[in-house]
Design a protein around this motif. Structure first.
Motif, PDB file in Angstrom:
ATOM      1  N   MET A  43     100.914  35.969 107.677  1.00 50.58           N
ATOM      2  CA  MET A  43     101.436  37.218 108.215  1.00 50.58           C
ATOM      3  C   MET A  43     100.683  37.536 109.505  1.00 50.58           C
ATOM      4  O   MET A  43      99.466  37.479 109.541  1.00 50.58           O
ATOM      5  CB  MET A  43     101.223  38.329 107.181  1.00 50.58           C
ATOM      6  CG  MET A  43     102.118  39.513 107.371  1.00 50.58           C
ATOM      7  SD  MET A  43     101.904  40.824 106.117  1.00 50.58           S
ATOM      8  CE  MET A  43     102.828  40.165 104.754  1.00 50.58           C
ATOM      9  N   GLY A  44     101.432  37.857 110.560  1.00 48.52           N
ATOM     10  CA  GLY A  44     100.825  38.165 111.838  1.00 48.52           C
ATOM     11  C   GLY A  44     100.144  39.524 111.839  1.00 48.52           C
ATOM     12  O   GLY A  44     100.277  40.310 110.897  1.00 48.52           O
ATOM     13  N   GLU A  45      99.426  39.788 112.925  1.00 44.19           N
ATOM     14  CA  GLU A  45      98.677  41.043 113.023  1.00 44.19           C
ATOM     15  C   GLU A  45      99.603  42.259 112.996  1.00 44.19           C
ATOM     16  O   GLU A  45      99.315  43.265 112.336  1.00 44.19           O
ATOM     17  CB  GLU A  45      97.852  41.052 114.312  1.00 44.19           C
ATOM     18  CG  GLU A  45      96.936  42.246 114.419  1.00 44.19           C
ATOM     19  CD  GLU A  45      96.098  42.231 115.692  1.00 44.19           C
ATOM     20  OE1 GLU A  45      95.694  43.324 116.121  1.00 44.19           O
ATOM     21  OE2 GLU A  45      95.861  41.142 116.243  1.00 44.19           O
ATOM     22  N   LYS A  46     100.747  42.152 113.670  1.00 46.83           N
ATOM     23  CA  LYS A  46     101.707  43.260 113.691  1.00 46.83           C
ATOM     24  C   LYS A  46     102.250  43.519 112.279  1.00 46.83           C
ATOM     25  O   LYS A  46     102.367  44.674 111.850  1.00 46.83           O
ATOM     26  CB  LYS A  46     102.848  42.945 114.659  1.00 46.83           C
ATOM     27  CG  LYS A  46     103.788  44.096 114.888  1.00 46.83           C
ATOM     28  CD  LYS A  46     104.820  43.765 115.942  1.00 46.83           C
ATOM     29  CE  LYS A  46     105.759  44.948 116.139  1.00 46.83           C
ATOM     30  NZ  LYS A  46     106.813  44.657 117.098  1.00 46.83           N
ATOM     31  N   SER A  47     102.552  42.449 111.566  1.00 46.25           N
ATOM     32  CA  SER A  47     103.046  42.588 110.187  1.00 46.25           C
ATOM     33  C   SER A  47     101.982  43.182 109.279  1.00 46.25           C
ATOM     34  O   SER A  47     102.285  43.998 108.407  1.00 46.25           O
ATOM     35  CB  SER A  47     103.483  41.226 109.638  1.00 46.25           C
ATOM     36  OG  SER A  47     104.636  40.777 110.287  1.00 46.25           O
ATOM     37  N   GLU A  48     100.736  42.769 109.464  1.00 48.83           N
ATOM     38  CA  GLU A  48      99.636  43.312 108.654  1.00 48.83           C
ATOM     39  C   GLU A  48      99.477  44.814 108.901  1.00 48.83           C
ATOM     40  O   GLU A  48      99.260  45.574 107.963  1.00 48.83           O
ATOM     41  CB  GLU A  48      98.313  42.588 108.972  1.00 48.83           C
ATOM     42  CG  GLU A  48      98.150  41.248 108.307  1.00 48.83           C
ATOM     43  CD  GLU A  48      98.080  41.320 106.788  1.00 48.83           C
ATOM     44  OE1 GLU A  48      97.660  42.357 106.231  1.00 48.83           O
ATOM     45  OE2 GLU A  48      98.464  40.321 106.153  1.00 48.83           O
ATOM     46  N   LYS A  49      99.582  45.210 110.164  1.00 49.75           N
ATOM     47  CA  LYS A  49      99.478  46.638 110.490  1.00 49.75           C
ATOM     48  C   LYS A  49     100.623  47.420 109.857  1.00 49.75           C
ATOM     49  O   LYS A  49     100.424  48.523 109.344  1.00 49.75           O
ATOM     50  CB  LYS A  49      99.461  46.842 112.012  1.00 49.75           C
ATOM     51  CG  LYS A  49      98.141  46.504 112.654  1.00 49.75           C
ATOM     52  CD  LYS A  49      98.153  46.810 114.129  1.00 49.75           C
ATOM     53  CE  LYS A  49      96.790  46.483 114.717  1.00 49.75           C
ATOM     54  NZ  LYS A  49      96.727  46.776 116.148  1.00 49.75           N
ATOM     55  N   TYR A  93     108.405  43.762 102.670  1.00 45.94           N
ATOM     56  CA  TYR A  93     107.021  43.761 102.217  1.00 45.94           C
ATOM     57  C   TYR A  93     106.876  43.965 100.702  1.00 45.94           C
ATOM     58  O   TYR A  93     105.982  43.387 100.083  1.00 45.94           O
ATOM     59  CB  TYR A  93     106.239  44.863 102.944  1.00 45.94           C
ATOM     60  CG  TYR A  93     106.149  44.628 104.425  1.00 45.94           C
ATOM     61  CD1 TYR A  93     105.136  43.846 104.957  1.00 45.94           C
ATOM     62  CD2 TYR A  93     107.092  45.180 105.289  1.00 45.94           C
ATOM     63  CE1 TYR A  93     105.054  43.613 106.320  1.00 45.94           C
ATOM     64  CE2 TYR A  93     107.022  44.958 106.648  1.00 45.94           C
ATOM     65  CZ  TYR A  93     106.002  44.169 107.157  1.00 45.94           C
ATOM     66  OH  TYR A  93     105.935  43.934 108.511  1.00 45.94           O
TER      67      TYR A  93
END
Length: 198
Positions: free
Chosen positions: A1-7, A47
């Motif tokens: 999961m990318g940083e944007k998705s994690e946020k 998610y």
């Protein structure tokens, strides 16, 4: 999961925590979470597939965050075991008295209708970690002569059962700070060596 998705996932968890604290568990729907996050239903389902999955993730994040802070505080520094135990209990007292963002009602609603294996239960993990912290502090206090206790693990478990009972009491019939202090001191008095018998 990318940083944007994690946020985005963390944002959903933070908003869901607010919803669960306000409404409990049983009355929360995925639509409530969609509305709180101001995202599409599809965006949420990328998610999380259910309120149960979402709630367990909120609880799990809560447990790990608390545990890391508590373990670090309990086992580091030059403070005495008594001071460290007092600090630990002060944090427990804050949790008992916390009104805003409190997941106690939602947690008991969830676990009263959902069977979760012991291995996957974040509450058991949190409880066991707290017991280990208290046990270690008691052992350190015994080593330094601050405490006397023949059964540190039993005393630690007993103390944490008292804390859990106080949490339930605070959210059902209400409790005062004085009552919390009295009940915690009653347990702690058993750790202090009786000077008159020395």
């Amino acid at each position: 999961m990318g940083e944007k998705s994690e946020k985005k996932k963390q944002y959903i968890l933070d908003k869901a925590r607010e919803v669960f604290s306000e409404k409990g568990f049983k009355d929360v729907t995925m639509k409530d979470i969609v509305d709180a996050c101001d995202i599409s239903r599809g965006g949420l389902y990328l998610y999380f597939s259910s309120t149960s999955e979402l709630f367990l993730e909120v609880l799990s994040a809560d447990v790990h965050e608390d545990d890391e802070e508590a373990v670090g505080a309990a086992l580091s520094g030059n403070a005495s075991a008594g001071d460290m135990l007092a600090l630990f209990l002060k944090e427990q007292k804050k949790e008992i008295l916390r009104k805003k963002n409190n997941l106690t009602v939602a947690t008991y609603e969830y676990f009263s209708v959902n069977k979760v294996s012991t291995k996957e239960n974040p509450l058991k993990e949190k409880f066991d970690t707290a017991v280990r912290i208290v046990e270690k502090l008691i052992e350190n206090g015994i080593d330094s002569g601050e405490f006397y206790c023949e059964n540190p693990i039993g005393c630690a478990r007993n103390l944490m059962y008292v804390v859990e009972g106080l949490k339930i009491t605070a959210n059902t019939i209400g409790i005062t700070e004085e009552t919390i202090d009295r009940e915690l001191m009653f347990v702690l008095e058993g750790l202090v060596p009786d000077e008159s018998n020395s």
